[in-house]
Design an enzyme around this catalytic site. Structure first.
Site, PDB file in Angstrom:
ATOM      1  N   ASP A   1      -7.692   4.108   0.867  1.00 19.42           N
ATOM      2  CA  ASP A   1      -6.759   4.593   1.883  1.00 19.42           C
ATOM      3  C   ASP A   1      -7.545   5.087   3.110  1.00 19.42           C
ATOM      4  O   ASP A   1      -8.360   5.996   2.997  1.00 19.42           O
ATOM      5  CB  ASP A   1      -5.969   5.747   1.245  1.00 19.42           C
ATOM      6  CG  ASP A   1      -4.910   6.311   2.153  1.00 19.42           C
ATOM      7  OD1 ASP A   1      -4.907   5.980   3.352  1.00 19.42           O
ATOM      8  OD2 ASP A   1      -4.084   7.087   1.652  1.00 19.42           O
TER       9      ASP A   1
ATOM     10  N   CYS B   1      -1.018   0.806   7.307  1.00 16.67           N
ATOM     11  CA  CYS B   1      -2.453   0.527   7.523  1.00 16.67           C
ATOM     12  C   CYS B   1      -2.902  -0.711   6.735  1.00 16.67           C
ATOM     13  O   CYS B   1      -3.086  -1.786   7.300  1.00 16.67           O
ATOM     14  CB  CYS B   1      -3.313   1.736   7.137  1.00 16.67           C
ATOM     15  SG  CYS B   1      -3.041   3.195   8.155  1.00 16.67           S
ATOM     16  N   ARG B   2      -3.099  -0.544   5.420  1.00 18.98           N
ATOM     17  CA  ARG B   2      -3.731  -1.614   4.641  1.00 18.98           C
ATOM     18  C   ARG B   2      -2.855  -2.851   4.464  1.00 18.98           C
ATOM     19  O   ARG B   2      -3.313  -3.977   4.699  1.00 18.98           O
ATOM     20  CB  ARG B   2      -4.173  -1.073   3.264  1.00 18.98           C
ATOM     21  CG  ARG B   2      -5.314  -0.091   3.352  1.00 18.98           C
ATOM     22  CD  ARG B   2      -5.476   0.684   2.056  1.00 18.98           C
ATOM     23  NE  ARG B   2      -4.357   1.585   1.831  1.00 18.98           N
ATOM     24  CZ  ARG B   2      -4.177   2.318   0.741  1.00 18.98           C
ATOM     25  NH1 ARG B   2      -5.042   2.209  -0.255  1.00 18.98           N
ATOM     26  NH2 ARG B   2      -3.145   3.131   0.629  1.00 18.98           N
ATOM     27  N   SER B   3      -1.606  -2.664   4.021  1.00 16.46           N
ATOM     28  CA  SER B   3      -0.803  -3.871   3.734  1.00 16.46           C
ATOM     29  C   SER B   3      -0.398  -4.652   4.992  1.00 16.46           C
ATOM     30  O   SER B   3      -0.391  -5.888   4.942  1.00 16.46           O
ATOM     31  CB  SER B   3       0.393  -3.560   2.828  1.00 16.46           C
ATOM     32  OG  SER B   3       1.240  -2.593   3.373  1.00 16.46           O
TER      33      SER B   3
ATOM     34  N   CYS C   1       0.873  -1.180   0.000  1.00 13.51           N
ATOM     35  CA  CYS C   1       0.000   0.000   0.000  1.00 13.51           C
ATOM     36  C   CYS C   1       0.906   1.225   0.000  1.00 13.51           C
ATOM     37  O   CYS C   1       2.115   1.085  -0.197  1.00 13.51           O
ATOM     38  CB  CYS C   1      -0.960  -0.021   1.184  1.00 13.51           C
ATOM     39  SG  CYS C   1      -0.138  -0.043   2.792  1.00 13.51           S
TER      40      CYS C   1
ATOM     41  N   ASN D   1       2.536   1.451   4.075  1.00 14.29           N
ATOM     42  CA  ASN D   1       2.844   0.181   4.760  1.00 14.29           C
ATOM     43  C   ASN D   1       2.637   0.296   6.282  1.00 14.29           C
ATOM     44  O   ASN D   1       3.355  -0.313   7.058  1.00 14.29           O
ATOM     45  CB  ASN D   1       4.274  -0.280   4.433  1.00 14.29           C
ATOM     46  CG  ASN D   1       4.612  -1.699   4.877  1.00 14.29           C
ATOM     47  OD1 ASN D   1       5.758  -2.005   5.170  1.00 14.29           O
ATOM     48  ND2 ASN D   1       3.634  -2.575   4.945  1.00 14.29           N
TER      49      ASN D   1
HETATM   50  P1  4NP Z   1      -1.548   2.858   4.051  1.00 11.74           P
HETATM   51  O1  4NP Z   1      -2.109   4.239   4.663  1.00 11.74           O
HETATM   52  O2  4NP Z   1      -1.072   3.168   2.651  1.00 11.74           O
HETATM   53  O3  4NP Z   1      -2.746   1.962   4.060  1.00 11.74           O
HETATM   54  O4  4NP Z   1      -0.441   2.427   4.985  1.00 11.74           O
HETATM   55  C1  4NP Z   1      -1.370   5.412   4.619  1.00 11.74           C
HETATM   56  C2  4NP Z   1      -0.348   5.606   5.524  1.00 11.74           C
HETATM   57  C3  4NP Z   1       0.365   6.790   5.513  1.00 11.74           C
HETATM   58  C4  4NP Z   1       0.049   7.761   4.587  1.00 11.74           C
HETATM   59  C5  4NP Z   1      -0.967   7.568   3.681  1.00 11.74           C
HETATM   60  C6  4NP Z   1      -1.677   6.387   3.693  1.00 11.74           C
HETATM   61  N1  4NP Z   1       0.780   8.995   4.586  1.00 11.74           N
HETATM   62  O5  4NP Z   1       0.421   9.877   3.803  1.00 11.74           O
HETATM   63  O6  4NP Z   1       1.731   9.136   5.369  1.00 11.74           O
END
Ligand code: 4NP
Length: 162
Positions: free
Chosen positions: A128, A17-19, A12, A15
């Protein structure tokens, strides 16, 4: 090659939240036989959170469903495309970024999106949740748990072919 396992990498943006949730949910849905034959990891498109554990909000929602998120964020690297058999992105942008990061020429990994494996949901992305409320985190887990069912069948077929 360091081992003969079938290797799956969830990706994702951050790295955190989702992954990491996909990694934990997929590990939890597999049988012991799968555990022995499949290696599962996760990574992010960006290295901004490298070295950090999962987002505390994601950890909290995941733990309510029995998943412990233990992964430490790391960015995807070119070598991942030859190390993994299957690289799974969460949204359209992840897929575009993965295509951009892939080394030119042939590589081992097949790049797919998580929702390709959905069973009951009809979404094309795992959205996201970073700027969302509790509902966003819950919906991510709903989508991931559902897609893990389809993914398990897919991986079992791939293992059978090995
Ligand atoms: P992820 O979520 O891609 O599911 O881990 C996010 C984590 C951090 C950010 C965006 C989405 N960020 O902008 O820092």
């Amino acid at each position: 090659m360091e081992n003969d396992k079938y290797k799956v990498l969830f990706v994702c943006l951050g790295n955190i939240c989702r992954s990491p949730s996909a990694e934990a949910a997929f590990k939890a849905c597999g049988t012991r036989a799968m555990e022995e034959q499949v290696e599962i990891d996760s990574a992010g498109i960006i290295g901004y959170h490298a070295g950090e554990g999962a987002d505390p909000r994601m950890k909290r929602h995941a733990s309510r469903r029995g998943y412990r998120l233990t992964s430490i964020s790391r960015p995807v690297v070119a070598a991942d495309f030859d190390r993994f058999d299957l690289i799974i992105g969460m949204d359209d942008q992840n897929i575009r970024d993965l295509q951009r990061k892939a080394p030119h020429g042939q590589h081992r990994a097949e790049v797919r999106r998580m929702t390709d494996f959905s069973v009951r949901f009809d979404e094309t992305e795992v959205p996201d949740p970073y700027y969302s409320g509790a509902d966003g985190f819950e919906y991510v887990l709903d989508l991931l748990e559902d897609a893990c069912e389809g993914l398990l069948r897919y991986v079992e077929e791939r293992i059978g072919e090995k």
